[in-house]
Design a protein around this motif. Structure first.
Motif, PDB file in Angstrom:
ATOM      1  N   LYS A 147      75.834 -21.915  23.110  1.00  0.00           N
ATOM      2  CA  LYS A 147      75.852 -21.388  21.748  1.00  0.00           C
ATOM      3  C   LYS A 147      75.295 -19.970  21.679  1.00  0.00           C
ATOM      4  CE  LYS A 147      75.704 -26.057  19.971  1.00  0.00           C
ATOM      5  NZ  LYS A 147      74.893 -27.169  19.490  1.00  0.00           N
ATOM      6  N   LEU A 148      74.362 -19.659  22.580  1.00  0.00           N
ATOM      7  CA  LEU A 148      73.819 -18.302  22.618  1.00  0.00           C
ATOM      8  C   LEU A 148      74.871 -17.306  23.086  1.00  0.00           C
ATOM      9  CD1 LEU A 148      71.493 -16.253  22.487  1.00  0.00           C
ATOM     10  CD2 LEU A 148      70.875 -16.935  24.824  1.00  0.00           C
ATOM     11  N   VAL A 149      75.531 -17.579  24.207  1.00  0.00           N
ATOM     12  CA  VAL A 149      76.510 -16.609  24.723  1.00  0.00           C
ATOM     13  C   VAL A 149      77.723 -16.518  23.808  1.00  0.00           C
ATOM     14  CG1 VAL A 149      75.745 -16.833  27.108  1.00  0.00           C
ATOM     15  CG2 VAL A 149      77.576 -18.317  26.286  1.00  0.00           C
ATOM     16  N   LEU A 180      66.831 -16.693  16.351  1.00  0.00           N
ATOM     17  CA  LEU A 180      67.758 -15.572  16.524  1.00  0.00           C
ATOM     18  C   LEU A 180      69.158 -15.956  16.064  1.00  0.00           C
ATOM     19  CD1 LEU A 180      68.305 -12.699  17.898  1.00  0.00           C
ATOM     20  CD2 LEU A 180      69.091 -14.045  19.864  1.00  0.00           C
ATOM     21  N   LEU A 181      69.589 -17.157  16.416  1.00  0.00           N
ATOM     22  CA  LEU A 181      70.939 -17.601  16.068  1.00  0.00           C
ATOM     23  C   LEU A 181      71.041 -18.089  14.628  1.00  0.00           C
ATOM     24  CD1 LEU A 181      71.979 -19.526  19.314  1.00  0.00           C
ATOM     25  CD2 LEU A 181      72.543 -17.191  18.649  1.00  0.00           C
ATOM     26  N   GLY A 182      69.901 -18.347  13.993  1.00  0.00           N
ATOM     27  CA  GLY A 182      69.920 -18.824  12.616  1.00  0.00           C
ATOM     28  C   GLY A 182      70.087 -20.325  12.533  1.00  0.00           C
ATOM     29  N   ALA A 183      69.013 -21.044  12.872  1.00  0.00           N
ATOM     30  CA  ALA A 183      69.070 -22.509  12.854  1.00  0.00           C
ATOM     31  C   ALA A 183      69.355 -23.017  11.446  1.00  0.00           C
ATOM     32  CB  ALA A 183      67.741 -23.078  13.361  1.00  0.00           C
ATOM     33  N   ILE A 184      70.167 -24.044  11.361  1.00  0.00           N
ATOM     34  CA  ILE A 184      70.494 -24.692  10.094  1.00  0.00           C
ATOM     35  C   ILE A 184      69.857 -26.078  10.110  1.00  0.00           C
ATOM     36  CG2 ILE A 184      72.343 -25.483   8.571  1.00  0.00           C
ATOM     37  CD1 ILE A 184      74.186 -23.465  10.003  1.00  0.00           C
ATOM     38  N   LYS A 226      80.688 -17.911  17.205  1.00  0.00           N
ATOM     39  CA  LYS A 226      81.799 -17.094  17.697  1.00  0.00           C
ATOM     40  C   LYS A 226      82.529 -16.347  16.579  1.00  0.00           C
ATOM     41  CE  LYS A 226      85.062 -20.979  17.797  1.00  0.00           C
ATOM     42  NZ  LYS A 226      85.924 -21.810  18.680  1.00  0.00           N
ATOM     43  N   THR A 227      82.381 -16.811  15.341  1.00  0.00           N
ATOM     44  CA  THR A 227      83.045 -16.112  14.224  1.00  0.00           C
ATOM     45  C   THR A 227      82.099 -15.167  13.477  1.00  0.00           C
ATOM     46  OG1 THR A 227      82.572 -17.981  12.745  1.00  0.00           O
ATOM     47  CG2 THR A 227      84.705 -17.971  13.888  1.00  0.00           C
ATOM     48  N   LYS A 228      80.789 -15.380  13.623  1.00  0.00           N
ATOM     49  CA  LYS A 228      79.805 -14.479  13.021  1.00  0.00           C
ATOM     50  C   LYS A 228      78.772 -14.141  14.093  1.00  0.00           C
ATOM     51  CE  LYS A 228      76.603 -13.873   9.159  1.00  0.00           C
ATOM     52  NZ  LYS A 228      75.883 -14.521   8.036  1.00  0.00           N
ATOM     53  N   GLN A 229      79.110 -13.108  14.884  1.00  0.00           N
ATOM     54  CA  GLN A 229      78.305 -12.820  16.061  1.00  0.00           C
ATOM     55  C   GLN A 229      77.128 -11.889  15.759  1.00  0.00           C
ATOM     56  OE1 GLN A 229      81.702 -11.562  18.503  1.00  0.00           O
ATOM     57  NE2 GLN A 229      81.481 -13.443  19.702  1.00  0.00           N
ATOM     58  N   LEU A 230      76.205 -11.842  16.706  1.00  0.00           N
ATOM     59  CA  LEU A 230      74.996 -11.032  16.564  1.00  0.00           C
ATOM     60  C   LEU A 230      75.339  -9.547  16.566  1.00  0.00           C
ATOM     61  CD1 LEU A 230      72.854 -13.025  19.132  1.00  0.00           C
ATOM     62  CD2 LEU A 230      72.443 -12.974  16.656  1.00  0.00           C
TER      63      LEU A 230
END
Length: 581
Positions: A281-283, A243-247, A257-261
């Motif tokens: 990191k999720l919140v 969901l968060l986009g693992a790298i 925090k700069t590119k939020q869901l």
């Protein structure tokens, strides 16, 4: 100055590297002291704590803190200021000492969750939907009173925590929340469901589909078309990492925090399994200005995350203590259908450390057995008395004439009838040893000399987004036309050679079993030092509540009773930081 037991810590090499990088101290004695302090901090992180207690490090608190600050490795933290740029941060008033990053994680969680505190005045559509659910409840006893209250509470708040044990209807509550959200916000409402592991994410999708099928069979007039579409779209369910986009090879994510869901509703399942860094990191990736609802689901009594932290249960405790002015964000589901019988009574007794009821369950209840904790007795039970496991082996022997499709359905069904759960992977009664013994004996039973055979189960140990396989996924070997194929419950098929790391899955650790359920569960709690938190109340409760029909525990009675008294305690400053900010 330092307590003697710190000298036995086994993380000294890493501590030396850190001290060498950030300390200005030149005296050998001071450097050695610093290395031991950092070792304690690192050791506590490994043990699941997010910070250490100053009193666990030294009997002379003032002397220790003065020393740390003079060496330039540490600084005191005042909640009104930014976190000092030091390797170690001290909260002297709270007896807490952190490695810098972990204080940052805790403060970030506190700040973000406080931003999410917002109650809503219920709209007419919301009131109409809730009224309709009340009518369903009166007519079908679905939702039950706990579920109805949880849905009502969640619909009023942007941030919600829903906790409940196995069989209390968390999935049913989610289905009805989906129905309500689509009714209130329209069918374009962007909803996502995530979980800490791939297995848990798959499990919640399967559970939602089963619940919808049940609603249909009961003729409960919930319009399930949109919900069915939601379930069928695999993109709506994922691990938190996905969901968060693992790298790859990076601890950071594409969404932050700069590119939020860009979503309206986020539902996080199995929240008790989320470690402190991932929770932070999720919140952080949630847009607190635009999101409509964030819902954390889980069982506060289950095992905590393998990683550092104790966030889900701690947040529930914080909110219940009226630490924040709004205390209407928690819902607890207590009415259990899965564990309403003997297993439920036993599980409740474990949580309450009710020795008499536990002994009665272990000695007088047919569906709960206590056997000796040794390999010979365990293997004898599995291959001579465990009806579900014997049926599994017998089916493996008889598969030659069946079609592949028939084999897949039946072999997964039979495998889910039972499981063996262990404390750890290592040791004489750990998963690694048991899996090897069982694998060897199964081959003898089915007269197989090859590595692979139909019915050989494996568990995936790491995520592979390319293949769509995730840590915790269970695959079972099917051999047809002399071809070895590993098939997963969602129908994916692979040859073994391309799979990510995996282990045999006849026996799993109790941690790996979270989020799953089986008809019959075997639990091995061999006689290790019961003062070790490894053998804890949360671990025993989690193992027992995986079972729907029966539990067989291989342990001395004293070990079981002691485990129920051994409550896992993790150092955390979430409460102190929540109060301070």
């Amino acid at each position: 100055m330092l307590k003697k037991d710190i000298l036995s810590l086994n993380v000294l090499p890493l501590a030396r590297e850190l001290v060498a990088a950030v300390s200005t101290s030149k005296l050998e004695q001071e450097i050695q002291c610093l290395e031991l302090v950092i070792s304690k901090l690192l050791y506590d992180l490994i043990d699941g704590h997010s910070c250490s207690l100053i009193s666990d490090i030294s009997d002379n608190k003032i002397q220790l803190l003065e020393f740390l600050i003079t060496t330039n490795i540490a600084a005191n933290y005042n909640c009104a200021a930014t976190i000092p740029a030091k390797a170690v941060v001290i909260l002297p008033q709270d007896n807490l000492i952190y490695i810098n990053r972990y204080l940052h994680y805790e403060l970030n969680i506190v700040k973000q969750l406080k931003l999410l505190f917002k109650s809503y005045t219920l709209s007419q559509q919301n009131n109409d939907a809730l009224e309709q659910l009340k009518q369903f409840s009166q007519q079908f006893d679905l939702p039950n009173i706990d579920q109805l209250n949880a849905i009502h509470t969640t619909s009023q708040n942007r941030l919600s925590f829903i906790t409940g044990g196995p069989g209390t209807g968390k999935t049913t509550t989610v289905i009805l929340l989906l129905w309500l959200f689509y009714k209130v916000y329209g069918e374009n409402c962007q909803i996502r469901i995530c979980a800490p592991t791939g297995r848990a994410a798959t499990r919640v999708k399967e559970s939602l589909q089963s619940s919808i099928n049940f609603f249909t069979s009961m003729n409960i007039p919930i319009n399930s078309t949109k919900i069915n579409q939601f379930i069928q779209d695999g993109g709506n369910f994922s691990t938190i990492h996905k969901l968060l986009g693992a790298i790859k090879n990076n601890i950071y994510f594409k969404h932050n925090k700069t590119k939020q869901l860009d979503i309206d509703v986020l539902i996080v399942d199995e929240s008790s399994m989320i470690g402190l860094p991932l929770f932070s990191k999720l919140v952080e990736a949630i847009n607190c200005n635009t999101i409509k609802h964030v819902i954390f689901l889980g069982d506060k009594n289950q095992l905590s995350s393998v990683e550092e932290g104790f966030v889900f249960a701690t947040m529930i405790n914080i909110l219940r203590m009226n630490v924040y002015s709004q205390n209407n964000n928690i819902s607890e589901l207590t009415i259990s259908k899965r564990n309403s019988g003997d297993i439920g009574v036993f599980a409740k007794a474990i949580l309450q450390s009710d020795v008499k009821t536990m002994i009665d369950s272990l000695t007088k209840v047919n569906d709960i057995k206590l056997l000796r904790p040794n390999l010979k007795d365990y293997l004898s039970y599995m291959f001579e008395q465990s009806t579900s496991f014997i049926n599994y082996i017998n089916y493996i022997v008889s598969t030659n004439s069946n079609t592949k499709e028939a084999i897949i359905d039946e072999v997964f069904s039979l495998f889910s009838k039972q499981i063996t759960l262990c404390l750890t992977n290592i040791g004489p009664l750990g998963c690694d040893s048991l899996n090897q013994y069982i694998d060897k004996l199964v081959k003898q039973k089915i007269n197989c000399v090859n590595k692979w055979y139909t019915g050989r189960p494996i568990i995936i140990l790491e995520n592979d987004y390319t293949l769509g396989l995730f840590n915790g996924d269970i695959g079972i070997c099917i051999i047809k036309d002399d071809k070895v194929i590993i098939i997963f419950s969602d129908g994916k098929e692979f040859i073994p050679e391309i799979l990510p790391r995996f282990n045999l899955a006849y026996a799993l650790t109790i941690h790996k079993s979270q989020g799953s359920e089986y008809e019959n569960v075997n639990v091995l709690l061999y006689s290790i030092n019961t003062n070790n938190e490894m053998c804890s109340r949360e671990l025993l409760y989690t193992a027992v509540t995986r079972a729907k029909k029966s539990v067989t525990i291989f342990a001395d009675q004293s070990v079981v009773l002691e485990a129920s008294k051994n409550i896992t305690k993790r150092n955390t400053g979430l409460l102190e930081n929540w109060r301070a900010l």
